[in-house]
Design a protein around this motif. Structure first.
Motif, short mmCIF file in Angstrom:
data_model
loop_
_atom_site.label_atom_id
_atom_site.label_comp_id
_atom_site.label_asym_id
_atom_site.label_seq_id
_atom_site.Cartn_x
_atom_site.Cartn_y
_atom_site.Cartn_z
N ARG A 125 0.89 -1.44 -0.57
CA ARG A 125 0.01 0.28 -0.32
C ARG A 125 1.16 1.08 -0.10
O ARG A 125 1.97 1.38 1.05
N TYR B 47 -4.31 3.23 -5.84
CA TYR B 47 -4.61 3.11 -4.37
C TYR B 47 -6.53 2.14 -4.79
O TYR B 47 -6.99 1.40 -4.50
N LEU C 26 -1.98 1.00 -5.05
CA LEU C 26 -1.31 -0.44 -4.58
C LEU C 26 -0.84 -1.68 -5.75
O LEU C 26 -1.04 -1.33 -6.87
N TRP D 2 -8.36 -1.17 4.33
CA TRP D 2 -7.34 -0.84 3.47
C TRP D 2 -8.57 0.05 2.28
O TRP D 2 -9.16 -1.12 1.24
N ALA E 12 -5.50 6.46 0.43
CA ALA E 12 -4.21 5.94 1.27
C ALA E 12 -3.39 6.89 2.39
O ALA E 12 -2.82 6.86 3.37
N THR F 111 -7.98 -1.39 -4.45
CA THR F 111 -8.39 -1.26 -4.04
C THR F 111 -10.18 -2.23 -3.68
O THR F 111 -10.52 -3.00 -3.05
#
Length: 145
Positions: free
Chosen positions: A88, A110, A93, A126, A131, A114
């Motif tokens: 992360r 990200y 990601l 998450w 993030a 997720t």
């Protein structure tokens, strides 16, 4: 020493400290995860995923690949479920999974990452929000319905 020499010596000292700080920051700066993966692993466009999931191939096992990426990029979080590893970052990601005797490295934003790996990453807290912040806003657990 006269006053002029003290001023010059002080300025030289201040400039030296600033240069030293800049050198330390540049030398210890973590690499950008997207750039590191692109430079280190072989691009596999045929394995790209929807919504800009960029695929790369590595010859090493997922745990070793994830460790190499983490060491170079310092992720905010690192988890695994079995042989699948997740890194992360503020904006990205990275998922590393087994593939053809090596690893598939999938780089996502990200939010997309997720959502794509929700079944694995939601247990870590998450969420598909940013993030970068630790804000846990209120709201409905069922999508506002």
């Amino acid at each position: 020493m006269n006053r002029t020499r003290w001023i010059i010596a002080s300025l030289v000292a201040v400039v030296s400290v600033v240069v030293a700080v800049v050198v330390v920051v540049v030398l210890t700066r973590d690499e950008d995860p997207r750039e590191f993966v692109a430079e280190k692993y072989r691009r596999a466009q045929q394995l790209d995923q929807a919504n800009n999931g960029l695929a790369y191939l590595a010859t090493a096992a997922p745990a070793a690949v994830a460790a190499t990426i983490a060491k170079a990029t310092d992720p905010r979080g690192r988890r695994n479920t079995g042989d699948n590893h997740y890194l992360r970052f503020d904006n990205d990601l990275i998922a590393v999974s087994p593939h053809a005797g090596g690893s598939l490295v999938l780089v996502d934003s990200y939010a997309n990452g997720t959502r794509r790996h929700h079944a694995h990453t939601s247990g870590y807290g998450w969420t598909s929000g940013s993030a970068a912040g630790d804000y846990r806003g209120g709201g409905s657990d069922n999508g506002g319905k």
